[in-house]
Design a protein around this motif. Structure first.
Motif, PDB file in Angstrom:
ATOM      1  N   MET A 208      -3.205 -11.793 -42.689  1.00 27.02           N
ATOM      2  CA  MET A 208      -3.192 -10.351 -42.459  1.00 27.02           C
ATOM      3  C   MET A 208      -1.799  -9.861 -42.075  1.00 27.02           C
ATOM      4  SD  MET A 208      -6.877 -10.000 -40.527  1.00 27.02           S
ATOM      5  CE  MET A 208      -6.696  -8.297 -39.980  1.00 27.02           C
ATOM      6  N   VAL A 209      -0.975 -10.754 -41.542  1.00 29.72           N
ATOM      7  CA  VAL A 209       0.395 -10.390 -41.169  1.00 29.72           C
ATOM      8  C   VAL A 209       1.211 -10.032 -42.415  1.00 29.72           C
ATOM      9  CG1 VAL A 209       2.514 -11.203 -40.064  1.00 29.72           C
ATOM     10  CG2 VAL A 209       0.289 -11.908 -39.161  1.00 29.72           C
ATOM     11  N   ASP A 210       1.018 -10.788 -43.496  1.00 38.67           N
ATOM     12  CA  ASP A 210       1.822 -10.626 -44.709  1.00 38.67           C
ATOM     13  C   ASP A 210       1.071  -9.925 -45.837  1.00 38.67           C
ATOM     14  OD1 ASP A 210       3.857 -12.076 -43.443  1.00 38.67           O
ATOM     15  OD2 ASP A 210       3.037 -13.982 -44.142  1.00 38.67           O
ATOM     16  N   ARG A 211      -0.042  -9.293 -45.519  1.00 41.91           N
ATOM     17  CA  ARG A 211      -0.906  -8.772 -46.586  1.00 41.91           C
ATOM     18  C   ARG A 211      -0.163  -7.831 -47.547  1.00 41.91           C
ATOM     19  NH1 ARG A 211      -6.732  -7.239 -44.925  1.00 41.91           N
ATOM     20  NH2 ARG A 211      -5.630  -6.240 -43.194  1.00 41.91           N
ATOM     21  N   GLU A 212       0.613  -6.896 -47.034  1.00 44.32           N
ATOM     22  CA  GLU A 212       1.299  -5.934 -47.896  1.00 44.32           C
ATOM     23  C   GLU A 212       2.288  -6.624 -48.826  1.00 44.32           C
ATOM     24  OE1 GLU A 212       0.254  -2.870 -48.056  1.00 44.32           O
ATOM     25  OE2 GLU A 212      -1.194  -3.398 -46.490  1.00 44.32           O
ATOM     26  N   ASP A 213       3.048  -7.585 -48.286  1.00 45.85           N
ATOM     27  CA  ASP A 213       3.999  -8.330 -49.123  1.00 45.85           C
ATOM     28  C   ASP A 213       3.270  -9.163 -50.167  1.00 45.85           C
ATOM     29  OD1 ASP A 213       6.385  -7.415 -47.953  1.00 45.85           O
ATOM     30  OD2 ASP A 213       6.177  -8.838 -46.308  1.00 45.85           O
ATOM     31  N   ASP A 214       2.164  -9.801 -49.762  1.00 42.18           N
ATOM     32  CA  ASP A 214       1.417 -10.658 -50.691  1.00 42.18           C
ATOM     33  C   ASP A 214       0.826  -9.860 -51.852  1.00 42.18           C
ATOM     34  OD1 ASP A 214       2.018 -12.850 -49.183  1.00 42.18           O
ATOM     35  OD2 ASP A 214       0.078 -12.980 -48.179  1.00 42.18           O
ATOM     36  N   ILE A 215       0.379  -8.640 -51.565  1.00 45.33           N
ATOM     37  CA  ILE A 215      -0.168  -7.796 -52.635  1.00 45.33           C
ATOM     38  C   ILE A 215       0.917  -7.498 -53.664  1.00 45.33           C
ATOM     39  CG2 ILE A 215      -1.053  -5.490 -53.153  1.00 45.33           C
ATOM     40  CD1 ILE A 215      -2.543  -5.591 -50.466  1.00 45.33           C
ATOM     41  N   THR A 222      -7.440 -14.607 -48.389  1.00 42.64           N
ATOM     42  CA  THR A 222      -8.698 -14.007 -47.926  1.00 42.64           C
ATOM     43  C   THR A 222      -8.440 -12.651 -47.283  1.00 42.64           C
ATOM     44  OG1 THR A 222      -8.433 -15.387 -45.942  1.00 42.64           O
ATOM     45  CG2 THR A 222     -10.027 -16.123 -47.587  1.00 42.64           C
ATOM     46  N   ALA A 223      -7.251 -12.441 -46.706  1.00 43.12           N
ATOM     47  CA  ALA A 223      -6.933 -11.137 -46.127  1.00 43.12           C
ATOM     48  C   ALA A 223      -6.974 -10.053 -47.202  1.00 43.12           C
ATOM     49  CB  ALA A 223      -5.565 -11.181 -45.465  1.00 43.12           C
ATOM     50  N   ILE A 224      -6.510 -10.380 -48.399  1.00 44.93           N
ATOM     51  CA  ILE A 224      -6.558  -9.430 -49.511  1.00 44.93           C
ATOM     52  C   ILE A 224      -7.980  -9.321 -50.060  1.00 44.93           C
ATOM     53  CG2 ILE A 224      -5.733  -8.989 -51.854  1.00 44.93           C
ATOM     54  CD1 ILE A 224      -3.125 -10.415 -51.054  1.00 44.93           C
ATOM     55  N   LEU A 225      -8.654 -10.460 -50.197  1.00 46.56           N
ATOM     56  CA  LEU A 225     -10.012 -10.464 -50.736  1.00 46.56           C
ATOM     57  C   LEU A 225     -10.975  -9.695 -49.833  1.00 46.56           C
ATOM     58  CD1 LEU A 225     -12.022 -11.607 -52.863  1.00 46.56           C
ATOM     59  CD2 LEU A 225     -12.332 -13.567 -51.327  1.00 46.56           C
ATOM     60  N   PHE A 226     -10.878  -9.900 -48.527  1.00 47.77           N
ATOM     61  CA  PHE A 226     -11.802  -9.238 -47.599  1.00 47.77           C
ATOM     62  C   PHE A 226     -11.484  -7.758 -47.433  1.00 47.77           C
ATOM     63  CE2 PHE A 226     -12.287 -13.515 -45.122  1.00 47.77           C
ATOM     64  CZ  PHE A 226     -13.025 -14.030 -46.176  1.00 47.77           C
ATOM     65  N   ALA A 227     -10.233  -7.357 -47.688  1.00 49.77           N
ATOM     66  CA  ALA A 227      -9.801  -5.958 -47.618  1.00 49.77           C
ATOM     67  C   ALA A 227     -10.203  -5.321 -46.289  1.00 49.77           C
ATOM     68  CB  ALA A 227     -10.364  -5.189 -48.813  1.00 49.77           C
ATOM     69  N   ASP A 228     -10.846  -4.139 -46.338  1.00 51.74           N
ATOM     70  CA  ASP A 228     -11.171  -3.457 -45.086  1.00 51.74           C
ATOM     71  C   ASP A 228     -12.394  -4.048 -44.388  1.00 51.74           C
ATOM     72  OD1 ASP A 228     -13.004  -2.613 -46.934  1.00 51.74           O
ATOM     73  OD2 ASP A 228     -12.863  -0.480 -46.429  1.00 51.74           O
ATOM     74  N   MET A 229     -12.990  -5.075 -44.989  1.00 49.17           N
ATOM     75  CA  MET A 229     -14.096  -5.791 -44.345  1.00 49.17           C
ATOM     76  C   MET A 229     -13.596  -7.014 -43.580  1.00 49.17           C
ATOM     77  SD  MET A 229     -17.027  -4.342 -44.826  1.00 49.17           S
ATOM     78  CE  MET A 229     -18.199  -5.687 -44.603  1.00 49.17           C
ATOM     79  N   ASP A 230     -12.269  -7.162 -43.457  1.00 47.89           N
ATOM     80  CA  ASP A 230     -11.696  -8.374 -42.881  1.00 47.89           C
ATOM     81  C   ASP A 230     -12.204  -8.661 -41.472  1.00 47.89           C
ATOM     82  OD1 ASP A 230     -10.402  -6.180 -41.831  1.00 47.89           O
ATOM     83  OD2 ASP A 230      -8.403  -6.758 -42.485  1.00 47.89           O
ATOM     84  N   ARG A 231     -12.184  -7.665 -40.592  1.00 50.05           N
ATOM     85  CA  ARG A 231     -12.615  -7.887 -39.209  1.00 50.05           C
ATOM     86  C   ARG A 231     -14.091  -8.252 -39.137  1.00 50.05           C
ATOM     87  NH1 ARG A 231     -12.122  -3.130 -35.934  1.00 50.05           N
ATOM     88  NH2 ARG A 231     -12.638  -4.534 -34.210  1.00 50.05           N
ATOM     89  N   ALA A 232     -14.914  -7.591 -39.932  1.00 49.33           N
ATOM     90  CA  ALA A 232     -16.352  -7.870 -39.919  1.00 49.33           C
ATOM     91  C   ALA A 232     -16.642  -9.278 -40.430  1.00 49.33           C
ATOM     92  CB  ALA A 232     -17.100  -6.836 -40.761  1.00 49.33           C
ATOM     93  N   ILE A 233     -15.937  -9.686 -41.500  1.00 48.20           N
ATOM     94  CA  ILE A 233     -16.173 -11.027 -42.047  1.00 48.20           C
ATOM     95  C   ILE A 233     -15.655 -12.095 -41.092  1.00 48.20           C
ATOM     96  CG2 ILE A 233     -15.584 -12.598 -43.941  1.00 48.20           C
ATOM     97  CD1 ILE A 233     -15.577 -10.155 -45.798  1.00 48.20           C
TER      98      ILE A 233
END
Length: 310
Positions: A208-215, A222-233
């Protein structure tokens, strides 16, 4: 025409080289950074599940030689894993703010140097594991293959954190049981599942720290895959991990000390959820590092269970 001074016609003196010891120390520092020796959090996160398994497989008293081999083995393989990961990412890391100063990304260490260091660490790991029984050696071969192929997972699958959990995060658990019991009982696989789930949890927080760069770079996580459901998952995975460990303790007839460790881990997980409530990169990184205390709490519960409850 003015005469030219003879001194000006002489070639410029060559700059003097730094002393040999200074150059060696500088290379050693770069190699240490490449192996992440300055950031032991990764070693601790890999070591805690191994310690859970060693204490349970050894009935609270793992054999000294086996304990030393596994502790050293975790440290060596973590360093080797960092090198092979950075080798695979050496053309990606320069474009990520957090990783651009890594030795390979900054071109302070060559790929050839990194490969030699990686081979040396694998040789040390091989020597260590051959101090153990044949079943553990066979399992270590599988672990080595998983370690070497992990960096490729980020290119082809959307769940590289799961692959990390199977290879780095959890594979030491069945190896510990093989070394101490010569078999792989059901409890070994229950702990393995807990370790894999835990790796997905903390490495998703890390991603989740590097999500913007990774995109932007097309790196999967998984941070990209889970998207806005990341905290819930992540919350569901935390509950699932604790449930798995609760069932493991129940099958071993563990008591209050063990479950106190799980309660403490649950409290720490809740704090991590609070930390990442706004998904700020610095907070996500702090939550990732905070998992060290989760592993420690579970281990203390296991250790106290054997010390005070038998």
């Amino acid at each position: 025409m003015a005469a030219v001074s003879p001194e000006l016609l002489l070639p410029a003196p060559r700059p003097s080289e730094a002393p040999l010891w200074h150059r060696l120390a500088r290379r050693a520092r770069e190699y240490a950074l490449l192996m992440r020796l300055d950031r032991p959090i990764g070693t601790w996160l890999l070591l805690w599940p191994v310690l859970w398994a060693l204490w349970i497989a050894g009935g609270g008293h793992p054999r000294e030689r086996v304990l030393i081999v596994f502790v050293l083995g975790v440290a060596v393989m973590r360093a080797a894993g960092c090198i092979i990961n950075d080798l695979a990412d050496r053309d990606i890391d320069p474009h990520v703010k957090r990783t651009r100063e890594r030795p390979l990304a900054a071109r302070r260490v060559s790929p050839h140097e990194a490969l030699v260091l990686f081979a040396a660490l694998l040789a040390i790991a091989l020597w260590l594991v051959t101090r153990l029984d044949p079943l553990t050696v066979k399992l270590s071969v599988v672990g080595a293959v998983l370690t070497i192929t992990y960096p490729l997972a980020k290119r082809f699958i959307s769940l590289p954190q799961l692959y990390l959990g199977i290879s780095f995060g959890g594979w030491g658990v069945p190896m510990a049981f093989a070394a101490l019991r010569g078999s792989l009982p059901r409890i070994a696989w229950m702990l393995f599942i807990a370790a894999v789930i835990w790796a997905v949890i903390y490495d998703t927080l890390y991603a989740m720290v590097d999500r913007e760069d990774d995109i932007k770079l097309g790196v999967k996580s998984t941070a990209i895959l889970f998207a806005d459901m990341d905290r819930a998952i992540i919350l569901m995975l935390q509950v699932l991990m604790l449930l798995d460990l609760w069932l493991a303790g129940r099958s071993m007839h563990f008591g209050a000390w063990y479950y106190a460790g799980l309660v403490m881990a649950a409290v720490l997980f809740a704090y991590e959820q609070w930390l990442v409530r706004r998904r700020e990169p610095a907070a996500c990184f702090a939550a990732f590092q905070h998992n060290n205390y989760v592993g420690m709490a579970i281990f203390i519960g296991i250790a106290l269970q054997y010390v005070y409850a038998g």
